[in-house]
Design an enzyme around this catalytic site. Structure first.
Site, PDB file in Angstrom:
ATOM      1  N   GLU A  35       0.905  -1.248  -0.036  1.00 56.05           N
ATOM      2  CA  GLU A  35      -0.153  -0.007  -0.018  1.00 56.05           C
ATOM      3  C   GLU A  35       0.894   1.354  -0.073  1.00 56.05           C
ATOM      4  O   GLU A  35       0.710   2.058   1.009  1.00 56.05           O
ATOM      5  CB  GLU A  35      -0.962   0.129   0.972  1.00 56.05           C
ATOM      6  CG  GLU A  35      -1.892  -0.969   1.184  1.00 56.05           C
ATOM      7  CD  GLU A  35      -3.215  -0.895   1.987  1.00 56.05           C
ATOM      8  OE1 GLU A  35      -3.018  -0.185   3.015  1.00 56.05           O
ATOM      9  OE2 GLU A  35      -4.362  -1.217   1.759  1.00 56.05           O
TER      10      GLU A  35
ATOM     11  N   GLU B  40      -6.873  -7.408  -0.887  1.00 53.70           N
ATOM     12  CA  GLU B  40      -6.990  -7.561   0.622  1.00 53.70           C
ATOM     13  C   GLU B  40      -8.500  -7.260   0.705  1.00 53.70           C
ATOM     14  O   GLU B  40      -9.148  -6.299   0.016  1.00 53.70           O
ATOM     15  CB  GLU B  40      -6.063  -6.442   1.494  1.00 53.70           C
ATOM     16  CG  GLU B  40      -4.976  -6.802   1.440  1.00 53.70           C
ATOM     17  CD  GLU B  40      -4.104  -5.686   2.277  1.00 53.70           C
ATOM     18  OE1 GLU B  40      -4.877  -5.127   3.145  1.00 53.70           O
ATOM     19  OE2 GLU B  40      -2.992  -5.634   2.309  1.00 53.70           O
TER      20      GLU B  40
END
Ligand code: GLA
Length: 657
Positions: free
Chosen positions: A152, A309
């Protein structure tokens, strides 16, 4: 067409796996349970740095070797993290200059994660040394199916205001503007005595006593996004030197993180991957999931993508972390698949017993396998196995919604007509109304070829270039339909107002001109002549060539148009100048038929002539729809009418037409 390199065939199931948090006997139990759950791909070494390099230059790979071999022996592929997402304590102790600095000039200390400045040469060198080791060691290992660069990127550290970042910003500005005078003109520095005489005088937009220069702010966002992309490229170059396995990183197409312009990132991914969590801070989290999935597909150029995710149940970072009802996680997962995902992965495999995420759900909860959560995982796994043949197919859509990160950054400047007007609210409202009418939407970048679309929706697109605005105008002239909502077309890429009346770039195509904005106070409502109400925003609007479809019955703009329609060339363009329920209007514009139902998602993926009809029923009541073929979820034929139980899902392989 963009080539996509999925790590596994079919619709795969995967997860983040953090074995560093557990002992080797737990790893073996995990491998066995992963097999039972049909996990095909595990993301490991995401936060591995301090274990792999416990002190500078001392590398220890034994544990990671063992985990990779264990997974390999169990037929589970690896999504291998480069391990660089969070620096180890020795690095930030020896080199505190790698720590990021916030807009107020204060340092952000280690103790959490991602405590590094994206411009730091020291961080970059140390991180790339680690990537080199990892890539060399595992680059040709047969279990490695995907590289996962960092994690991320820019989640916490995208905007760093330290001196090193300031120097990087100046270099970037020189590249963009060439001459200081060009920058002065672009930033409008005659205002408030901000004219620069030399590049060295320019600072990142640190917190100031008053409002900051909005053009400087948006350029800092651009610089920061490109800067991190450059970092991504540096890691990727090393991986490619040692491995032919596809490379990606996990995006955050969500409602609350907006720091990277993923339109420029996406073409560099071998497969686009997104992390998505239901956000209960929003009034309606489920439609936002559909929007995020459509936007991720847009980033993937319409090709399949990965959900890297999601949560099996609750997250731990919202004020109130709601769990999922039985069936909900499966509906969410199938919504992603319906909208183009060919891989469904979770954060994370086993719920942590320690650390800041110990209350975050996982596929395997603290309570173990005799749980609803675990049974739901098994059910999802079985469902994904049954629908595997949809992999590679593409979503069918003839309606587009234009989305822009640049516009988002600039539209929500420090000083604007109304703090209550937010970009995502406008985008979500349009998408939600289309979704409720059963319309599947491609979310695309301004500048994308529009010819295949019968309707293009432009919600709150504050910043747009001349070329992109012209392309929209040409599309309508050639016969396209366009719907624009308020606070669109206001500025060019320099954040300079398009003079002559709002909505600047779209005045002609919409056949309207507004001389003034008239925001409303929160809670205030105005009545419209079509029986609906408007909130948040009005404009002192007049038509030039358009027809008013609704006018204000009261409020500051009584009698003036609120909704208009214009015939332009061979096409039609609508303008919605207030916040109002757009369901009927968008239904008409999209040519949708059928009952409005925001609890039902009906999406079709196609592979050549072969259609797959996804029906996701979020309501507690059964629905019936016309369909013919075979429901892959229940393995039952569908002969004319498809019945989907309350909370249920269906994926019908349609009879070839
Ligand atoms: C992000 C991160 C994960 C984890 C989850 C929790 O997506 O990538 O490491 O922190 O959030 O929701």
């Amino acid at each position: 067409m963009k080539t996509v390199r999925m790590p596994l065939p079919g619709v795969s199931l995967g997860c983040d796996y953090n074995p560093e948090q557990w002992s080797p006997d737990v790893w073996r139990e995990d491998a066995a349970l992963m097999r039972q759950a049909g996990v095909g791909l595990v993301a490991v070494n995401i936060f591995g740095w301090s274990n792999l390099e416990p002190s500078p230059g001392e590398y220890r790979f034994d544990d990671l070797d063992e985990v990779i071999e264990l997974m390999h022996a169990n037929g589970i592929k690896i999504n291998l993290g480069t391990g660089t997402s969070s620096p180890p304590p020795w690095l930030t102790t020896q080199h505190p200059e790698v720590l990021p600095v916030a807009a107020d000039g204060t340092v952000r200390f280690p103790g959490g994660r991602q405590a590094w400045c994206p411009s730091s040469p020291v961080f970059r060198k140390r991180a790339l040394d680690l990537v080199e080791r990892v890539a060399r060691r595992y680059g040709e290992h047969p279990a490695i199916a995907l590289w996962h660069v960092s994690n991320e990127l820019g989640c916490h550290n995208a905007l760093c205001y330290c001196e090193t970042s300031a120097e990087g910003f100046r270099t970037w500005l020189r590249g963009r503007y060439g001459k200081i005078e060009t920058l002065n003109e672009a930033w409008g520095t005659s205002f408030w005595s901000q004219r620069y005489g030399a590049w060295a005088e320019i600072q990142p937009p640190r917190l100031a006593l008053s409002l900051r220069n909005p053009a400087q702010l948006v350029d800092f966002q651009r610089f920061s996004s490109e800067n991190l992309l450059d970092y991504y490229r540096a890691e990727t170059a090393i991986l490619r030197a040692h491995s032919t396995v596809p490379v990606t990183t996990n995006f955050m197409v969500t409602a609350h993180i907006r720091n990277l312009d993923y339109w420029s990132w996406a073409p560099e991914m071998d497969v686009v991957a997104n992390d998505h969590y239901l956000d209960h801070r929003l009034g309606e989290p489920v439609p936002e999931l559909s929007f995020a999935a459509d936007l991720t597909r847009g980033l993937a150029g319409g090709r399949p993508w990965m959900l890297m995710e999601q949560a099996a149940g609750a997250v731990n970072w919202q004020p109130h972390n709601l769990t999922k009802a039985p069936g909900e996680m499966i509906r969410n997962s199938l919504t992603h698949v319906a909208r183009g995902a060919d891989s469904i992965c979770f954060f994370q495999w086993r719920a942590s017993a320690q650390g800041a995420e110990k209350f975050h759900s996982a596929m395997l909860p603290h309570a173990g396998t005799d749980t609803v959560a675990w049974r739901e995982v098994l059910k999802l796994s079985e469902t994904l196995g049954r629908i595997g043949e949809v992999a590679g197919s593409e979503v069918e859509s003839d309606v587009a919604l234009l989305f822009s990160w640049e516009s988002w950054w600039s539209a929500e400047g420090e000083a604007r007509p109304s703090q209550a007007v937010t970009y995502l609210d406008q985008v979500h409202a349009s998408h939600r109304a289309l979704r409720a009418n059963g319309v599947t939407v491609d979310v695309i970048a301004p500048g994308t070829d529009l010819t295949k679309y019968k309707l293009v929706v432009v919600p709150g697109l504050y910043m747009i270039s001349d070329a992109d605005a012209q392309a929209i105008t040409d599309y309508v002239a050639a016969g396209g339909k366009l719907l624009v909502t308020f606070f669109s077309g206001i500025v060019d890429e320099r954040d300079r107002i398009r003079l002559g009346g709002y909505p600047g770039a779209f005045r002609d195509v919409l056949g309207v001109v507004a001389e003034e904005f008239g925001p409303l106070l929160p809670g205030a409502e105005v009545d419209l002549s079509d029986g609906t109400t408007g909130t948040l925003w009005t404009e002192r609007l007049r038509t030039t060539t358009a027809t008013a479809l609704a006018t204000y019955e009261n409020g500051p703009m009584t009698g003036l148009p609120a909704i208009t329609r214009n015939a332009y060339g061979k096409g039609t363009a609508w303008y919605v100048a207030t916040k109002t329920d757009m369901s009927d209007l968008l239904k008409e514009a999209a040519g949708a038929t059928g009952e409005k139902n925001d609890q039902l998602e009906v999406v079709r993926r196609k592979n050549g002539d072969r259609g797959y009809l996804f029906v996701i029923n979020h309501s507690p009541d059964p629905v019936e729809l016309p369909a013919a073929g075979h429901d892959l979820v229940t393995d039952q034929p569908v002969t004319g009418v498809l019945r989907v139980e309350g909370g249920g899902v269906a994926v019908v392989r349609e009879e070839a037409s």
